[in-house]
Design a protein around this motif. Structure first.
Motif: not given
Length: 414
Positions: A315-323, A253-262
């Motif tokens: 990001l899409a998977g994280a949104a569904v799981s988070g809800l 994903l490109g590092g810590a910033q992407a992890l933070g967004f997810v």
């Protein structure tokens, strides 16, 4: 302060304190990687960060009842902030060996669960005084935890990317100091307004109180099942969040910033789910809702990295799981407050939390070994299958029916 303002102050302390924990979760793995650490080293650091929670829960609950709930919350945040601040101070001066980093991470997490248990015990009395239904108050409390992920994960990722992991840890220490100050100044007033705030004087010695709480947890048929289920799912969640996701973010994903967004997307969706669920929780069946949301809480967020997909899918998977995840803790939290006697809530919360978290240190550690041996994607696939199977357990019935509201459970038993 009004009862509603006192309740808001308690939730604010929870948000700030948990935000510090989230930033720590993001920063520590990258502090290890920045030192040239391996996936196994990241797993060892995750172990050191989570095992103290298992130790602090059973022994801290009875202590909280003696020290006082507000004082316990303040002390927890002061200790966490001081130990985290020591990491960059040592790294920038005399040096920070790996063993010292592990020791400070361990001490930082030792009082997290007692501090949170203390805030949780204050919640029911403040909710009653404010005229807020219990399930809604619990939903708001859990939403405050989710909000901390929404804030802390992106901020942690940006801080690590912009200034480095040690600077991120220094900022985290400031967050804990803020939480301690808020509790000392604002929630101190809330404690006097809450029936539970003063606590009940211990009826026996410290070890006898711990034994009494342990017997209650063991003898309650519902809590035995809950601890077993959540122990396994937390183990798998820890494998995903503390080890596999940082490794996947670093590789794909490109590092810590992407992890933070997810992580922030998951936290934001879970926050919205908790808030929304708080307004309908008293109208829906608990058990079926719990199972459905539990399956969705793991599935999409694990399937996407198992397939090796990129950031938009993550990001899409994280949104569904988070809800879906937003409804889980409000349901369990309401059941706990209904079933646990008021005078022993702090120690039982600590024991239940420790039992539920017992698998977390092992999860992060095993994930590090598995990622080194089988690869990150394959490990995500195994976690997905196990998570889906175990979260269907409440459909088997039995003592799981006690999850329903007391009147409904009585009708089922009849």
């Amino acid at each position: 302060m009004s009862a509603r303002a006192s309740l808001g102050a308690l939730l604010a302390v929870q948000v700030v304190s948990r935000t510090g924990n989230v930033v720590t979760t993001v920063a520590v793995p990258f502090a290890v990687l920045a030192r040239g650490g391996s996936a196994t080293d990241v797993g060892i650091a995750a172990f050191a960060a989570t095992v103290p929670i298992v130790l602090g829960g059973p022994f801290g609950g009875a202590l909280v009842e003696r020290v006082g709930f507000v004082r316990s919350s303040v002390a927890s945040d002061v200790i966490s902030g001081a130990t985290l601040l020591a990491m960059p101070v040592l790294a920038w001066t005399v040096g920070l060996p790996f063993w010292a980093l592990l020791a400070l991470v361990f001490v930082s997490g030792l009082f997290d669960l007692p501090g949170e248990s203390a805030r949780r015990v204050l919640l029911p009395g403040l909710a009653r005084a404010a005229g807020v239904p219990l399930e809604r108050a619990v939903g708001h409390f859990e939403a405050s935890q989710r909000l901390s992920v929404l804030i802390g994960a992106p901020v942690g990722g940006l801080l690590v990317a912009a200034a480095g992991p040690m600077a991120a840890l220094a900022c985290t220490a400031a967050a804990f100091a803020t939480a301690a100050l808020l509790a000392a100044v604002l929630v101190r007033q809330a404690e006097g307004a809450s029936a539970e705030g003063a606590g009940a004087a211990p009826r026996s010695g410290y070890w006898q109180d711990i034994a009494e709480g342990f017997r209650f947890c063991v003898r309650d048929p519902f809590f035995r099942l809950v601890v077993a289920l959540v122990l396994v799912t937390n183990l798998l969640d820890a494998a995903r969040s503390t080890t596999l996701l940082p490794l996947y973010a670093d590789d794909v994903l490109g590092g810590a910033q992407a992890l933070g967004f997810v992580s922030g997307t998951f936290g934001g969706a879970a926050f919205l789910g908790s808030v929304a669920f708080g307004y309908v929780a008293h109208r829906v069946p608990r058990r079926i809702t719990f199972v459905l949301c539990f399956v969705l809480a793991g599935g999409p967020s694990l399937l996407v990295p198992a397939l090796g997909l990129g950031l938009p899918w993550m990001l899409a998977g994280a949104a569904v799981s988070g809800l879906a995840a937003g409804s889980l803790n409000p349901i369990l939290g309401a059941v706990e407050l209904e079933r646990i006697p008021e005078h022993m809530r702090a120690r039982v919360f600590g024991l239940l939390g420790a039992g539920s978290w017992a698998g977390i240190p092992i999860g992060g550690l095993l994930a590090g070994f598995a990622a080194d041996g089988a690869g990150v994607q394959a490990t995500f696939g195994v976690v997905l299958v196990l998570y889906t199977v175990v979260t269907l357990a409440p459909l088997t019935g039995g003592a799981w029916r006690l999850m329903e509201r007391p009147a409904a459970a009585d009708r089922v038993a009849a």
